[in-house]
Scaffold this active site. Structure first.
Site, PDB file in Angstrom:
ATOM      1  N   SER A 134      37.592  27.011  51.466  1.00 15.96           N
ATOM      2  CA  SER A 134      37.860  28.436  51.340  1.00 15.96           C
ATOM      3  C   SER A 134      36.637  29.243  51.722  1.00 15.96           C
ATOM      4  O   SER A 134      35.491  28.794  51.542  1.00 15.96           O
ATOM      5  CB  SER A 134      38.220  28.722  49.875  1.00 15.96           C
ATOM      6  OG  SER A 134      38.116  30.091  49.600  1.00 15.96           O
ATOM      7  N   TYR A 159      35.837  28.011  40.195  1.00 18.00           N
ATOM      8  CA  TYR A 159      36.739  27.665  41.303  1.00 18.00           C
ATOM      9  C   TYR A 159      35.942  27.564  42.611  1.00 18.00           C
ATOM     10  O   TYR A 159      36.042  26.582  43.346  1.00 18.00           O
ATOM     11  CB  TYR A 159      37.845  28.725  41.451  1.00 18.00           C
ATOM     12  CG  TYR A 159      38.486  28.705  42.806  1.00 18.00           C
ATOM     13  CD1 TYR A 159      39.371  27.689  43.147  1.00 18.00           C
ATOM     14  CD2 TYR A 159      38.174  29.663  43.782  1.00 18.00           C
ATOM     15  CE1 TYR A 159      39.931  27.631  44.413  1.00 18.00           C
ATOM     16  CE2 TYR A 159      38.727  29.612  45.044  1.00 18.00           C
ATOM     17  CZ  TYR A 159      39.598  28.598  45.354  1.00 18.00           C
ATOM     18  OH  TYR A 159      40.136  28.531  46.612  1.00 18.00           O
ATOM     19  N   LYS A 163      34.937  24.211  45.398  1.00 22.33           N
ATOM     20  CA  LYS A 163      35.107  24.085  46.859  1.00 22.33           C
ATOM     21  C   LYS A 163      33.785  23.662  47.510  1.00 22.33           C
ATOM     22  O   LYS A 163      33.763  22.824  48.417  1.00 22.33           O
ATOM     23  CB  LYS A 163      35.626  25.403  47.448  1.00 22.33           C
ATOM     24  CG  LYS A 163      37.060  25.736  47.039  1.00 22.33           C
ATOM     25  CD  LYS A 163      38.051  24.689  47.547  1.00 22.33           C
ATOM     26  CE  LYS A 163      39.469  24.952  47.071  1.00 22.33           C
ATOM     27  NZ  LYS A 163      40.400  23.861  47.402  1.00 22.33           N
ATOM     28  N   ASN A 209      47.236  37.559  43.485  1.00 21.18           N
ATOM     29  CA  ASN A 209      46.874  37.922  44.860  1.00 21.18           C
ATOM     30  C   ASN A 209      47.586  39.194  45.311  1.00 21.18           C
ATOM     31  O   ASN A 209      48.660  39.534  44.815  1.00 21.18           O
ATOM     32  CB  ASN A 209      47.185  36.772  45.814  1.00 21.18           C
ATOM     33  CG  ASN A 209      46.331  35.558  45.522  1.00 21.18           C
ATOM     34  OD1 ASN A 209      46.836  34.527  45.121  1.00 21.18           O
ATOM     35  ND2 ASN A 209      45.041  35.684  45.694  1.00 21.18           N
TER      36      ASN A 209
HETATM   37  N1  UDP Z   1      43.838  43.377  44.940  1.00 19.61           N
HETATM   38  C1  UDP Z   1      44.269  44.594  44.432  1.00 19.61           C
HETATM   39  N2  UDP Z   1      45.322  44.613  43.571  1.00 19.61           N
HETATM   40  C2  UDP Z   1      45.979  43.469  43.182  1.00 19.61           C
HETATM   41  C3  UDP Z   1      45.542  42.227  43.731  1.00 19.61           C
HETATM   42  C4  UDP Z   1      44.459  42.215  44.598  1.00 19.61           C
HETATM   43  O1  UDP Z   1      43.704  45.640  44.756  1.00 19.61           O
HETATM   44  O2  UDP Z   1      46.919  43.554  42.398  1.00 19.61           O
HETATM   45  C5  UDP Z   1      42.677  43.345  45.847  1.00 19.61           C
HETATM   46  C6  UDP Z   1      41.548  42.464  45.360  1.00 19.61           C
HETATM   47  O3  UDP Z   1      40.735  43.140  44.416  1.00 19.61           O
HETATM   48  C7  UDP Z   1      40.844  42.159  46.676  1.00 19.61           C
HETATM   49  C8  UDP Z   1      41.990  42.084  47.681  1.00 19.61           C
HETATM   50  O4  UDP Z   1      43.092  42.780  47.068  1.00 19.61           O
HETATM   51  O5  UDP Z   1      40.006  43.225  47.033  1.00 19.61           O
HETATM   52  C9  UDP Z   1      42.435  40.667  47.979  1.00 19.61           C
HETATM   53  O6  UDP Z   1      42.646  40.005  46.740  1.00 19.61           O
HETATM   54  P1  UDP Z   1      43.295  38.577  46.598  1.00 19.61           P
HETATM   55  O7  UDP Z   1      43.282  38.220  45.133  1.00 19.61           O
HETATM   56  O8  UDP Z   1      44.620  38.558  47.286  1.00 19.61           O
HETATM   57  O9  UDP Z   1      42.333  37.634  47.435  1.00 19.61           O
HETATM   58  P2  UDP Z   1      40.770  37.275  47.237  1.00 19.61           P
HETATM   59  O10 UDP Z   1      40.174  38.178  46.231  1.00 19.61           O
HETATM   60  O11 UDP Z   1      40.802  35.868  46.810  1.00 19.61           O
HETATM   61  O12 UDP Z   1      40.165  37.473  48.568  1.00 19.61           O
END
Ligand code: UDP
Length: 346
Positions: A134, A159, A163, A209
């Site tokens: 990741s 987590y 990785k 997510n």
């Molecule tokens: N995010 C958000 N609202 C949500 C879920 C995620 O604003 O309900 C934002 C999160 O803070 C991040 C982006 O969307 O800036 C992607 O988040 P995700 O959890 O999908 O992936 P990761 O953080 O693992 O990149």
């Protein structure tokens, strides 16, 4: 997809976590490319109906074994029986918040299962491995787009650390087992679903997510999306990620296997899997609403602890060395994600 009959000389590939989101799409692409996927999944975070979806796309049911990858005895018995060509290891836990609450679970399930699988592969002469890593290993990158040689950031969360540790374990195993070939694939943000609408993501409970939360909000299952902060130093103040269609990602696994097969052992190579484009949270929400012609009610909330501000892939190496690039864009992925969500509601 045309129905492909099984033949005895097809290469068997163990797909741990093959009933999961990325695993199920990879099973479809493997079968389409002439491999024989052997799914190993204990269904702790997926459902048996995913196998029905795969079967509907392929025209035949893939081989499936309900095994916990920490069960060395069961995994050994399976590899002894199947004598696979190699393995793609998806089975892992992936919730950052939960890993903070229960690090031991993450060390056991993520690092432990890889150790068991590597031991079993060595014993049974399976010498091709594709490992799900990741972009979390980069933490907050110093330069963007981020290249594979950017330094690993050890411990943004338990987590993330698993990785980093798993990558190290694979590298060490490649030194110890000279016949072993391995590819470490660093995923950016996988989203979307199979264009058939037959397989996709099945989040349990409230999605962590972004895109599953967006699709559930658009479907009326959640009141409002909360955007986690709009005061970041980005053009619209929301965080930036590299969202990649899950079918593109799945195809990269097949490509990785084919690429390894053409090269001598020992081999251990790492590739970014992203589109090379960064999109903000607000861009995702607005693009989703526009291409699907639905409303996504949202509000701006506080920042989420531990969020990286901006990360997107330099895709030069995966394009030039692996010979792979993403073919689908954000709009394609968001259309497919919505089609899947609607299908779920049926
Ligand atoms: N995010 C958000 N609202 C949500 C879920 C995620 O604003 O309900 C934002 C999160 O803070 C991040 C982006 O969307 O800036 C992607 O988040 P995700 O959890 O999908 O992936 P990761 O953080 O693992 O990149």
């Amino acid at each position: 997809m045309a129905k492909r009959l099984l033949s005895p000389d097809m290469k068997k590939v163990i797909v741990t976590g093959g009933a999961g989101f990325i695993g199920s799409h990879t099973v479809v692409e493997l079968a389409g490319a002439g491999y024989e996927p052997v799914i190993v999944d204990d269904l702790r975070n997926s459902e048996e109906r995913v196998l029905d979806g795969i079967a509907a796309i392929l025209g035949r049911r893939p081989s499936f074994h309900r095994i916990d990858c920490n069960d060395a005895e069961a995994l050994n018995a399976l590899l002894a029986r199947e004598t696979p060509h190699g393995a793609i290891h998806f089975a892992a836990d992936k919730a950052v918040g939960e890993s903070v609450e229960d690090p031991a679970k993450y060390f056991r399930n993520n690092i432990g299962t890889l150790a068991v699988l590597l031991g079993s592969m060595r014993e049974h002469g399976a010498h091709h491995l594709v490992f799900s890593s990741s972009c979390t290993v980069y933490g907050e990158p110093a330069t963007l787009p981020v290249t594979e040689d950017a330094p690993d950031q050890n411990a943004t969360s338990p987590y993330g650390y698993t990785k980093v540790a798993c990558e190290r374990l694979v590298r060490d195993q490649c030194i110890a087992v000279p016949e072993l070939k391995a590819v470490l694939l660093r995923y950016f943000n996988p989203i979307g679903a199979h264009p058939s609408g037959l397989i996709g993501e099945l989040p349990r409970g409230v999605p962590n997510n972004l895109v599953p939360y967006v699709t559930q909000t658009a479907a009326g299952l959640r009141g409002k999306l909360r955007i986690n902060g709009s005061d970041y130093e980005t053009p619209d103040g929301t965080c930036i990620r590299d969202y990649i269609h899950v079918v593109d990602l799945a195809k990269a696994h097949v490509r990785a296997l084919q690429w390894m097969e053409q090269r001598p052992a020992p081999l251990c190579e790492v590739f970014n899997l992203g589109t090379g484009r960064g999109n903000s949270v607000l861009e995702v929400v607005k693009t989703f609403a526009r291409v699907n012609d639905v409303e996504v009610p949202y509000e701006i909330g506080p920042r989420r602890a531990g969020d990286v501000v901006s990360v997107y892939a330099d895709t030069t190496k995966s394009r030039d060395v692996l010979g792979w690039k993403a073919e689908r864009n954000l709009a394609d992925a968001l259309r497919d994600a919505w089609r899947w969500q609607q299908r779920l509601a049926d």
